[in-house]
Design an enzyme around this catalytic site. Structure first.
Site, short mmCIF file in Angstrom:
data_model
loop_
_atom_site.label_atom_id
_atom_site.label_comp_id
_atom_site.label_asym_id
_atom_site.label_seq_id
_atom_site.Cartn_x
_atom_site.Cartn_y
_atom_site.Cartn_z
N SER A 136 0.83 -1.21 0.00
CA SER A 136 0.00 0.00 0.00
C SER A 136 0.86 1.26 0.00
O SER A 136 0.52 2.26 -0.65
CB SER A 136 -0.95 0.00 1.20
OG SER A 136 -0.22 -0.01 2.41
N ASP A 149 5.80 -1.78 3.77
CA ASP A 149 6.39 -2.97 3.16
C ASP A 149 7.63 -2.50 2.41
O ASP A 149 7.52 -1.74 1.44
CB ASP A 149 5.40 -3.64 2.21
CG ASP A 149 4.23 -4.25 2.95
OD1 ASP A 149 4.47 -5.06 3.85
OD2 ASP A 149 3.08 -3.91 2.63
N ASP A 202 7.79 -4.25 7.49
CA ASP A 202 8.03 -5.62 7.05
C ASP A 202 9.21 -5.58 6.08
O ASP A 202 9.15 -4.86 5.07
CB ASP A 202 6.81 -6.19 6.33
CG ASP A 202 5.75 -6.66 7.31
OD1 ASP A 202 5.96 -6.50 8.53
OD2 ASP A 202 4.71 -7.17 6.86
N LYS A 263 -10.58 -0.61 -1.14
CA LYS A 263 -10.06 -1.27 0.05
C LYS A 263 -10.96 -1.01 1.25
O LYS A 263 -11.20 -1.92 2.07
CB LYS A 263 -8.63 -0.80 0.35
CG LYS A 263 -7.59 -1.32 -0.65
CD LYS A 263 -6.20 -0.86 -0.29
CE LYS A 263 -5.69 -1.51 0.98
NZ LYS A 263 -4.27 -1.17 1.24
#
Length: 558
Positions: A136, A149, A202, A263
């Site tokens: 995202s 991410d 992450d 989303k």
């Protein structure tokens, strides 16, 4: 719609074709991909897969409709602000600073590992690594609570087992801004998960056959991807898909706005979350990009309406494929094992990983139809966007639920435990489908406020037409066997039970999309450790490794 269904001579439940598609010919029946409708006692629902509508009337708007569409788009922008979907400038700056610090850190890490490898001085000076964002954040559709991410891309000599999970982890651990580091080594894409300046990150790893990894690495260039290992290829797939999507959509701003709404819709209607058998972020991004490609001149409000009209009638399991200019490979096998195959851009052979089952397929398809029904008249004066974002009414839809209770002694252990159990949810869902014919795994995570220990509770809706009897002890025993297979940590508490809708806690709002987010994250705990030394620089200490493979950092100097 269900009230108007009838049974044909083949005893198949048939729904009236929506007015928009009545002129389209019906394709041959494909019963192997029919849907099970729980309210019709196991008969097939939607045996006819309607073809997607041709892009008529949505690629442009008549001049007299443009002011009305602009008004709808303005109302959407106000809705997005009111819902807090866009981070503030301060939050954006925090994320940029985190990425900037991480990039500097991995460059220093690459040079440190090069020194450990005793590379020539000029190579140590030249070597480099980089950070690439995806998910995202990489698509520019993240919210205030979203994590980052980020992919660490390293040179040919920096290994995952020693240099990434030990050396880089130690360097991260020594930073005052970094906390809560976990190593997830046994996942499909191994990664480290940690908080940097309070923002969750992450971080998987990809090792390229390069000495110098360019700061602005083009992951779509095959030159950089020569002879890389399978794990690195999987780690790169998310970044490659993101970059390809950003290049393929005709209007980036419209795509980003549309994807934010889609989303939010998926979360509110309980069809978001790959671990629960629903659509993940990459699935929705590709579906949204597909609609944008087919309606390049449409506004955001028209794109949202087209999204629902397209996929309400999509002839699954026909794959959704973006126009990416890559020719189809001769003889390539088309993915039909999945209920909703969605091809990753950049490769004719790769498809998005999916946990969709019969039950979740039915739920997703039903929500597409409801979304289409709600947005087909979006240009009418009385239209209200809130109608498609209403939370799914679980407590009204289902009379019985399976309650999944998870707890641990502290919040950190709970996050690890919940992450591991969620990674095994598909097995439980398939078991319940076999017994009940249908199950709706509400992705929202609730908390039992009457219990002192940190806990998370899930409530999954059960088929209202089936008998209330179910041997829950047998189900729990079967699920526990699956959970403990391959689990190396200390087992925490898990209880399964059946509750009636009337027994649901009164202090809990059973609306999807409002629960606390707890991503899959687990660590392996074992106090027996052995020191680890560089395999290329004898006697150089790099950290402690537990006998079960987890890394424990004690010295920032490592």
């Amino acid at each position: 719609m269900e009230a108007n269904a009838y049974q044909n001579q083949r005893n198949v439940v048939v729904f009236p074709v929506p007015p928009l598609y009545r002129f389209l010919p019906l394709p041959p029946v494909n019963p192997s991909f029919g849907l099970i409708n729980p309210s019709f006692h196991g008969k097939v629902l939607f045996p006819y897969n309607l073809p997607p509508p041709a892009p008529f009337g949505f690629g442009f708007s008549p001049s007299f409709l443009i002011p009305m569409e602009d008004e709808r788009s303005v109302s959407l922008q106000k809705f997005m602000v009111n819902e807090g979907l866009v981070p503030s400038l301060e939050e954006e700056e925090r994320r940029k600073n985190v990425i900037s610090k991480l990039k500097k850190l991995v460059v220093a890490w690459a040079k440190k590992v090069a020194w450990q490898r005793r590379l020539p001085r000029e190579q140590i000076a030249a070597t480099c690594a980089t950070i690439l964002t995806y998910g995202s954040y990489g698509l520019g559709v993240h919210g205030p609570e979203s994590d980052i991410d980020a992919l660490c891309v390293g040179p040919f000599f920096a290994t995952m087992a020693e240099d990434f999970f030990i050396v880089l982890r130690n360097m991260l651990k020594s930073r005052p801004e970094v906390s809560d580091i976990h190593c997830v080594k046994d996942a499909k894409v191994p990664l480290m998960r940690f908080k940097f300046d309070g923002i969750s990150v992450d971080l998987p790893y990809a090792q390229l056959k390069l000495l110098v990894v360019p700061h602005n690495l083009d992951v779509l260039n095959p030159f950089f991807l020569r002879n890389i290992d399978e794990t690195s290829w999987k780690s790169l797939s998310g970044v490659r898909a993101n970059q390809q999507i950003l290049q393929l959509v005709p209007n980036l701003e419209n795509f980003q706005s549309m994807l934010r709404y889609v989303k939010l819709w998926a979360k509110r209607r309980g069809v978001y979350g790959n671990l629960n058998g629903f659509l993940g972020g990459v699935h929705l991004a590709i579906l949204a990009a597909y609609v944008c490609q087919n309606h390049p001149n449409a506004g955001v409000s028209t794109l949202i309406s087209s999204f629902f009209s397209t996929f309400a009638a999509w002839p699954w399991p026909t794959p959704v494929v973006l126009q990416d200019g890559i020719p189809s490979t001769a003889g390539a096998v088309i993915e039909t094992r999945s209920f909703m195959p969605i091809r990753l851009p950049c490769s004719p052979l790769e498809y998005c990983h999916s946990n969709i089952t019969k039950s979740t397929f039915y739920k997703i398809r039903s929500e597409f139809l409801k979304g289409h029904d709600s947005t087909k008249d979006f240009l009418n004066p009385g239209f209200d966007w809130n109608t498609i974002f209403q939370p799914f009414p679980y407590s009204k839809k289902y009379t019985r639920f399976i309650k999944i209770y998870l707890s641990a002694s502290d919040q950190d252990e709970l996050g690890d435990w919940v992450g591991w159990v969620k990674s095994r949810f598909r097995c439980l869902l398939l078991k319940l489908e076999g017994l009940q014919g249908f199950c709706d795994p509400n992705p929202t995570e609730y908390v039992d406020m009457d219990v002192l220990d940190p806990n998370v509770v899930f409530y999954w809706g059960l088929n209202p037409t089936r008998s209330s009897f179910m041997d829950i002890e047998s189900v729990e025993e079967d699920f526990l066997g699956n959970i403990y297979s391959g689990y190396h940590g200390i087992p925490r508490k898990i209880e399964l039970s059946i509750v009636q809708a009337s027994e649901l806690p009164s202090n809990v709002q059973f609306n999807s999309g409002n629960g606390k987010k707890m991503k899959a994250c687990w660590k392996i705990v074992n106090e027996q450790r052995i020191p680890a030394y560089s395999s290329h620089l004898p006697g150089y200490f790099v950290g402690y490794v537990a006998t079960n493979g987890d890394t424990k950092h004690l010295s920032a100097g490592g």
